[in-house]
Design a protein around this motif. Structure first.
Motif, mmCIF file in Angstrom:
data_model
loop_
_atom_site.group_PDB
_atom_site.id
_atom_site.type_symbol
_atom_site.label_atom_id
_atom_site.label_comp_id
_atom_site.label_asym_id
_atom_site.label_seq_id
_atom_site.Cartn_x
_atom_site.Cartn_y
_atom_site.Cartn_z
ATOM 1 N N VAL A 165 0.858 -1.184 0.000
ATOM 2 C CA VAL A 165 0.000 0.000 0.000
ATOM 3 C C VAL A 165 0.898 1.239 0.000
ATOM 4 C CG1 VAL A 165 -1.794 1.211 1.305
ATOM 5 C CG2 VAL A 165 -1.641 -1.286 1.430
ATOM 6 N N LEU A 166 0.753 2.082 -0.993
ATOM 7 C CA LEU A 166 1.599 3.276 -1.059
ATOM 8 C C LEU A 166 0.744 4.525 -1.325
ATOM 9 C CD1 LEU A 166 4.464 4.462 -1.043
ATOM 10 C CD2 LEU A 166 4.684 3.849 -3.437
ATOM 11 N N PRO A 167 0.599 5.396 -0.323
ATOM 12 C CA PRO A 167 -0.196 6.612 -0.501
ATOM 13 C C PRO A 167 0.635 7.728 -1.150
ATOM 14 C CG PRO A 167 -0.155 5.869 1.804
ATOM 15 C CD PRO A 167 0.966 5.189 1.084
ATOM 16 N N MET A 168 0.004 8.433 -2.084
ATOM 17 C CA MET A 168 0.711 9.503 -2.812
ATOM 18 C C MET A 168 -0.277 10.590 -3.190
ATOM 19 S SD MET A 168 2.922 7.306 -5.576
ATOM 20 C CE MET A 168 1.847 5.914 -5.741
ATOM 21 N N ILE A 169 0.277 11.733 -3.603
ATOM 22 C CA ILE A 169 -0.548 12.715 -4.315
ATOM 23 C C ILE A 169 0.058 12.812 -5.707
ATOM 24 C CG2 ILE A 169 -1.251 15.130 -4.458
ATOM 25 C CD1 ILE A 169 -1.194 15.217 -1.409
ATOM 26 N N VAL A 170 -0.778 12.629 -6.732
ATOM 27 C CA VAL A 170 -0.242 12.681 -8.098
ATOM 28 C C VAL A 170 -0.960 13.759 -8.911
ATOM 29 C CG1 VAL A 170 0.502 10.257 -8.235
ATOM 30 C CG2 VAL A 170 -1.808 10.869 -8.909
ATOM 31 N N ALA A 171 -0.262 14.245 -9.937
ATOM 32 C CA ALA A 171 -0.845 15.264 -10.814
ATOM 33 C C ALA A 171 -1.841 14.610 -11.760
ATOM 34 C CB ALA A 171 0.261 15.947 -11.601
ATOM 35 N N ASN A 172 -2.982 15.299 -11.984
ATOM 36 C CA ASN A 172 -4.014 14.795 -12.907
ATOM 37 C C ASN A 172 -3.855 15.365 -14.298
ATOM 38 O OD1 ASN A 172 -5.445 13.331 -11.085
ATOM 39 N ND2 ASN A 172 -6.700 15.053 -10.451
ATOM 40 N N GLN A 173 -3.057 16.370 -14.419
ATOM 41 C CA GLN A 173 -2.873 17.050 -15.709
ATOM 42 C C GLN A 173 -1.500 17.717 -15.714
ATOM 43 O OE1 GLN A 173 -5.140 21.064 -15.299
ATOM 44 N NE2 GLN A 173 -6.528 19.506 -14.510
ATOM 45 N N SER A 174 -1.134 18.229 -16.847
ATOM 46 C CA SER A 174 0.162 18.910 -16.918
ATOM 47 C C SER A 174 -0.017 20.381 -16.533
ATOM 48 C CB SER A 174 0.709 18.823 -18.337
ATOM 49 O OG SER A 174 0.834 17.463 -18.676
ATOM 50 N N PHE A 175 0.915 20.916 -15.790
ATOM 51 C CA PHE A 175 0.864 22.343 -15.422
ATOM 52 C C PHE A 175 2.241 22.790 -14.958
ATOM 53 C CE2 PHE A 175 -0.506 19.774 -11.799
ATOM 54 C CZ PHE A 175 0.332 20.215 -10.781
ATOM 55 N N GLU A 176 2.362 24.091 -14.791
ATOM 56 C CA GLU A 176 3.619 24.668 -14.306
ATOM 57 C C GLU A 176 3.502 24.871 -12.794
ATOM 58 O OE1 GLU A 176 6.784 27.254 -16.481
ATOM 59 O OE2 GLU A 176 5.703 25.410 -16.938
ATOM 60 N N TYR A 177 4.492 24.416 -12.065
ATOM 61 C CA TYR A 177 4.453 24.575 -10.597
ATOM 62 C C TYR A 177 5.540 25.570 -10.205
ATOM 63 C CZ TYR A 177 4.111 23.181 -5.660
ATOM 64 O OH TYR A 177 3.919 23.164 -4.303
ATOM 65 N N TYR A 178 5.128 26.643 -9.529
ATOM 66 C CA TYR A 178 6.066 27.734 -9.248
ATOM 67 C C TYR A 178 6.632 27.655 -7.835
ATOM 68 C CZ TYR A 178 4.214 29.606 -13.556
ATOM 69 O OH TYR A 178 3.849 29.750 -14.858
ATOM 70 N N TYR A 179 7.769 28.270 -7.666
ATOM 71 C CA TYR A 179 8.366 28.364 -6.328
ATOM 72 C C TYR A 179 7.383 29.018 -5.371
ATOM 73 C CZ TYR A 179 11.184 29.955 -2.438
ATOM 74 O OH TYR A 179 11.634 30.184 -1.183
ATOM 75 N N ASN A 180 7.294 28.476 -4.165
ATOM 76 C CA ASN A 180 6.463 29.128 -3.140
ATOM 77 C C ASN A 180 7.208 29.018 -1.818
ATOM 78 O OD1 ASN A 180 5.701 26.544 -1.806
ATOM 79 N ND2 ASN A 180 4.763 26.175 -3.822
ATOM 80 N N ASN A 181 6.733 29.763 -0.814
ATOM 81 C CA ASN A 181 7.548 29.838 0.400
ATOM 82 C C ASN A 181 7.442 28.605 1.300
ATOM 83 O OD1 ASN A 181 5.090 30.297 1.354
ATOM 84 N ND2 ASN A 181 5.453 32.393 2.108
ATOM 85 N N TYR A 182 6.786 27.545 0.813
ATOM 86 C CA TYR A 182 6.820 26.272 1.545
ATOM 87 C C TYR A 182 8.018 25.431 1.099
ATOM 88 C CZ TYR A 182 2.442 27.057 3.868
ATOM 89 O OH TYR A 182 1.486 27.558 4.696
ATOM 90 N N LEU A 183 8.575 25.819 -0.045
ATOM 91 C CA LEU A 183 9.696 25.047 -0.597
ATOM 92 C C LEU A 183 11.030 25.517 -0.020
ATOM 93 C CD1 LEU A 183 8.706 24.936 -4.385
ATOM 94 C CD2 LEU A 183 8.687 23.023 -2.779
ATOM 95 N N SER A 184 11.996 24.635 -0.106
ATOM 96 C CA SER A 184 13.340 24.978 0.369
ATOM 97 C C SER A 184 13.911 26.133 -0.470
ATOM 98 C CB SER A 184 14.209 23.724 0.227
ATOM 99 O OG SER A 184 15.526 24.082 0.008
ATOM 100 N N ASP A 185 14.780 26.916 0.161
ATOM 101 C CA ASP A 185 15.393 28.073 -0.530
ATOM 102 C C ASP A 185 16.155 27.630 -1.783
ATOM 103 O OD1 ASP A 185 14.409 29.665 1.341
ATOM 104 O OD2 ASP A 185 16.281 29.943 2.478
ATOM 105 N N ASP A 186 16.566 26.359 -1.808
ATOM 106 C CA ASP A 186 17.298 25.850 -2.975
ATOM 107 C C ASP A 186 16.537 26.060 -4.268
ATOM 108 O OD1 ASP A 186 19.010 24.956 -1.080
ATOM 109 O OD2 ASP A 186 18.492 22.829 -1.262
#
Lengths: 292, 260
Positions: A99-120
């Motif tokens: 059993v492996l839980p995930m969140i997957v994309a349903n369509q193609s899109f652009e994902y932008y930097y946001n302040n939840y992401l690492s500074d990298d």
């Protein structure tokens, strides 16, 4: 499908084992496997606390899914987690289920930097494609037994098999069957069947035959070899011992299990049978003396 | 006919003592084996109209396709869970399908005892891991190939996928069912139909056998789909997207093949 931590992705993943995200959490823990009439209902404790991903789920651009794989019945499917549970027809499953839980994309899109992401990732954007993993959680496994067995009853996972060609009194086989096979030669089998019904010798027999087999099984459970583990995880005896270990507060996933000597663990599981065997032996010798 | 499974105890006893029982397999003496080894069977609570498998061809391997259809058509009601149980196939091999086993997987008297024992373990029982044995045990394999390759949605030709695979049964089925992608029937169907479409479009038959250390066209296509599965959760994408992406990725294989 199992979680592969070493896998690298060309976009950030929200998970417990890396720091792509500095804030936020995704959980979909398998909390219960319920056997209903003809289906298994898997209950999850689901929580997503990460606003950029929550927005994607709300907009239908991403979906939490539960990936199910049962190699023994060649069954594999992804279920959208729209309720707190998913249902699987029980006749499709047998043996170990991943059993492996995930969140997957349903369509193609652009994902932008946001302040939840690492500074990298500052200033970066990512091309997400349909089917890409955006978040992943610890995997889980459970075992479907075709015939319900009493797992608490440790001896039921052992099977004595008479092997006429064998010279050695006993040998063990952990891999051929769902049970731990104790191959015995003709003599041992003969004595065993006459002695096993009697209370005192039974404990001695358990110490002589079952105890060393269990020590070997536990040693194998501690192996760090991936292939050995994959072979063992399919076995009913392996899952029964794991369950029993948890009953006696030994967690086979924790380091303490690996540190504790296998013979000590085996004695706990067999409720100090070696001690009892010495008592029995003592009583038997006393009786013998008295009757002299 | 009555379908009878073999008890666990009998399976363990037989496997542990095969050296002593080899002669019964060699002499095709079913009754002698059952009596000597004390084999116990249990009847399944389901009546099946009597049927047998095709044993007419002097080359037994050639009957495989016919027998997949024969066996699966009669036993399609078995659940995947029941059909993954060694007791069922060991039971049938030593009971109703004993003659078929003797025709298809006869024990070669000229071989060493070790080899004979191995041959029996692998063909009359589950001789490998649980997943692999579904494809290596000869009776289980007939059922599972039927189960995975029969397409109920294709009313005109429910066995169209099998027809493609039986072109070179072993060379296609072993790599195909060694890939976890094939456990998802939706993906399996889309994969094979896409190959069939492209073959039609380019009027070619792609190669299925690896040669001189070079992967066959079929294995190349399979490698590509496995690679796609490493990047995406294929089970979670729409089948149209999967087909479009797959077609894009494997088209060069067919273009090359059509140019000879």
């Amino acid at each position: 499908m199992r979680l592969q931590r070493q896998k690298l992705y060309p976009h950030p993943i929200l998970t417990f084992y890396n720091d792509d995200y500095t804030k936020g959490e995704f959980t979909a823990e398998l909390v219960e496997v319920e056997l209903l009439h003809s289906k298994l209902r898997l209950h999850f404790n689901y929580a997503l606390d990460c606003p950029p991903l929550e927005v994607l789920v709300e907009n239908g651009k991403a979906t939490p899914i539960i990936h199910i794989e049962n190699s023994q019945t060649k069954y594999r499917n992804a279920f959208p987690l729209t309720e707190s549970y998913i249902d699987i027809p029980s006749q499709k499953l047998n043996g170990q289920v991943e059993v492996l839980p995930m969140i997957v994309a349903n369509q193609s899109f652009e994902y932008y930097y946001n302040n939840y992401l690492s500074d990298d990732y500052q200033g970066m954007s990512f091309n997400i494609e349909e089917g890409n993993i955006l978040a992943i959680q610890q995997d889980a496994t459970f075992h479907v037994e075709k015939e319900q067995q009493d797992d608490a009853n440790i001896p039921s996972i052992f099977e004595l098999v008479k092997n006429d060609e064998q010279k050695e009194a006993i040998t063990f086989d952990l891999y051929t069957s769902d049970k731990i096979i104790i191959n015995t030669n003709h003599d041992v089998q003969k004595y065993y069947s006459t002695l096993e019904d009697k209370e005192n010798p039974r404990k001695l027999l358990t110490s002589l035959v079952i105890f060393p087999a269990l020590v070997q099984a536990i040693n194998n459970m501690k192996s760090e070899d991936e292939e050995i583990h994959q072979d063992l995880e399919e076995k009913r005896w392996y899952n029964s011992i794991k369950k029993r270990l948890k009953d006696v507060d030994i967690n086979p996933e924790e380091q303490s299990f690996f540190d504790k000597p296998s013979e000590a663990i085996a004695q706990i599981l067999l409720r100090n049978v070696v001690n009892e065997a010495f008592h029995s032996l003592n009583e038997l010798t006393q009786h013998a003396k008295e009757s002299e | 006919m009555e379908l009878r499974i073999m008890t666990n105890e009998s399976i363990l006893n037989l496997k542990a003592n095969l050296e002593s029982y080899v002669k019964f397999y060699e002499k095709e003496d079913q009754q002698g084996l059952v009596e000597k080894a004390g084999i116990e069977f249990q009847a399944l609570n389901k009546h099946v109209e009597d049927f047998n498998l095709d044993m007419s061809d002097p080359n037994p391997a050639k009957t495989e396709g016919t027998n997949i259809r024969l066996l699966y058509n009669r036993l399609s009601w078995l659940s995947p869970s029941a059909a993954s149980d060694e007791r069922l196939w060991a039971g049938l091999a030593h009971d109703h399908f004993w003659d078929y086993m003797m025709y298809r997987w006869k024990v070669d008297a000229g071989q060493s005892t070790d080899k004979k024992v191995n041959h029996i373990k692998q063909n009359y029982f589950f001789g490998h891991g649980k997943q692999r044995s579904l494809m290596t045990n000869p009776l289980a394999r007939l059922w599972w190939l039927g189960h995975m390759l029969r397409d109920e949605e294709n009313e005109e030709a429910p066995y169209a996928l099998l027809e493609f695979v039986e072109r070179d049964l072993n060379a296609i089925s072993f790599p195909l069912f060694g890939s976890n992608m094939a456990n998802n029937k939706r993906l399996l169907k889309a994969f094979l139909y896409t190959i069939m479409d492209l073959e039609k479009q380019y009027q070619v038959q792609i190669s299925t056998r690896n040669k001189f250390g070079k992967k066959s066209d079929f294995v190349r296509a399979l490698t590509i789909v496995n690679y796609m599965g490493g990047m995406n959760i294929l089970d979670a994408i729409s089948i149209e997207t999967f087909k479009t992406k797959l077609k894009e990725q494997i088209r060069p294989i067919f273009q090359q093949a059509s140019q000879g």
